[in-house]
Write a protein that holds these residues in place. Sequence first.
Motif, PDB file in Angstrom:
ATOM      1  N   HIS A   1      35.544  52.278  35.405  1.00  0.00           N
ATOM      2  CA  HIS A   1      36.359  51.383  34.576  1.00  0.00           C
ATOM      3  C   HIS A   1      36.587  51.941  33.176  1.00  0.00           C
ATOM      4  O   HIS A   1      37.166  51.277  32.323  1.00  0.00           O
ATOM      5  CB  HIS A   1      35.711  50.000  34.513  1.00  0.00           C
TER       6      HIS A   1
ATOM      7  N   GLY B   1      37.600  46.655  44.511  1.00  0.00           N
ATOM      8  CA  GLY B   1      38.710  46.165  43.682  1.00  0.00           C
ATOM      9  C   GLY B   1      40.039  46.366  44.372  1.00  0.00           C
ATOM     10  O   GLY B   1      40.135  47.124  45.344  1.00  0.00           O
TER      11      GLY B   1
ATOM     12  N   GLU C   1      44.230  46.026  40.607  1.00  0.00           N
ATOM     13  CA  GLU C   1      43.827  46.365  39.230  1.00  0.00           C
ATOM     14  C   GLU C   1      43.191  47.753  39.127  1.00  0.00           C
ATOM     15  O   GLU C   1      43.134  48.320  38.033  1.00  0.00           O
ATOM     16  CB  GLU C   1      42.897  45.266  38.666  1.00  0.00           C
ATOM     17  N   ILE C   2      42.721  48.309  40.248  1.00  0.00           N
ATOM     18  CA  ILE C   2      42.135  49.661  40.170  1.00  0.00           C
ATOM     19  C   ILE C   2      43.023  50.694  40.878  1.00  0.00           C
ATOM     20  O   ILE C   2      42.609  51.841  41.071  1.00  0.00           O
ATOM     21  CB  ILE C   2      40.687  49.719  40.736  1.00  0.00           C
TER      22      ILE C   2
ATOM     23  N   ARG D   1      46.872  37.219  47.855  1.00  0.00           N
ATOM     24  CA  ARG D   1      46.326  38.170  46.874  1.00  0.00           C
ATOM     25  C   ARG D   1      45.613  39.317  47.596  1.00  0.00           C
ATOM     26  O   ARG D   1      45.777  40.488  47.254  1.00  0.00           O
ATOM     27  CB  ARG D   1      45.343  37.439  45.938  1.00  0.00           C
TER      28      ARG D   1
ATOM     29  N   ASP E   1      46.522  43.235  47.367  1.00  0.00           N
ATOM     30  CA  ASP E   1      45.506  44.225  46.978  1.00  0.00           C
ATOM     31  C   ASP E   1      45.421  45.344  48.015  1.00  0.00           C
ATOM     32  O   ASP E   1      45.357  46.529  47.681  1.00  0.00           O
ATOM     33  CB  ASP E   1      44.137  43.549  46.840  1.00  0.00           C
TER      34      ASP E   1
END
Length: 291
Positions: free
Chosen positions: A94, A120, A123-124, A167, A171
């Motif tokens: 991160h 994750g 977002e990653i 979601r 992802d």
Amino acid sequence: MAAKQAINILKMRKMKREAVPITMITAYDYPSARLAEEAGVDMLLVGDSLGNVVLGYDTTIPVTMDDMVYHTRAVARGATSTFIVTDLPFMTYHGSKDETLREVRRLMQEGHAHAVKMEGGAEIADTVAAIVNAGVPVLGHIGLTPQSVNQIGGYRVQGKDEKDARRLMEDAKALEKAGAFAIVLELVTEEVAELITRELSIPTIGIGAGRHCDGQVLVFHDVLKYTSDYREKRFVKTYADIGSLIKSGISAYVQEVKTGAFPAQENVFTAEEAVIEALYGAKKEKEGDPS
Ligand code: KIV
């Protein structure tokens, strides 16, 4: 017998296309890796679950990169013909791209992993893409992500409502687009995991995600009840109870030492007569030999 051919990420995609289930189990040391390889598992995961099942922590959060490198190296010595994936531990992916790549380098060069796993979703995705572009295969991990247990509010099933399900699908697609070679789905409702599996061209590996994933992964200590306080989990099937076997083996050993039954005559090494005479200054009566 010819050495087993390690699976690779291309073969995994072929297995998905041909509907051949992919098997994965965690391993944390030389004997567990060696036994799992001999048992014919396709892929090994040096999971940060080692924090819970080997190191005695309550969560995976305290697990460090040094822990992961140390355990991966032992696994790589035990399983020389199996594809090994290692978890990037808490907060090691991160920071900046350079910092993340330095951590990945350690798992590959010092640990001898073949790939890394990251928890994750969208977002990653940029970080996943950077690692893949550096030539390192990435296994995604969505659904219940134990490194975020404090954010999620506990170990609960994911994808239960439509918003959550959508979601998860987004992802999964973001990770596929970023170049992940497969995705672990942990504690996801069966219907959502099935739809994700159908929509992706890369394999899904389920743990508590039902029957329609392309593969399954379980924790070594769960499969074998390798603990003294095993807690039943709906998504786990135990195939042996080595915890009880270990306990009864050690307790028999303790009893035999206490009663003098071990070591017995067949467990000892005896010196030459001449040495005994020189040391004892006389003929020593042999134990169990009344002459
Ligand atoms: O750390 C681990 O063992 C895992 C599996 C539960 C997938 O992430």
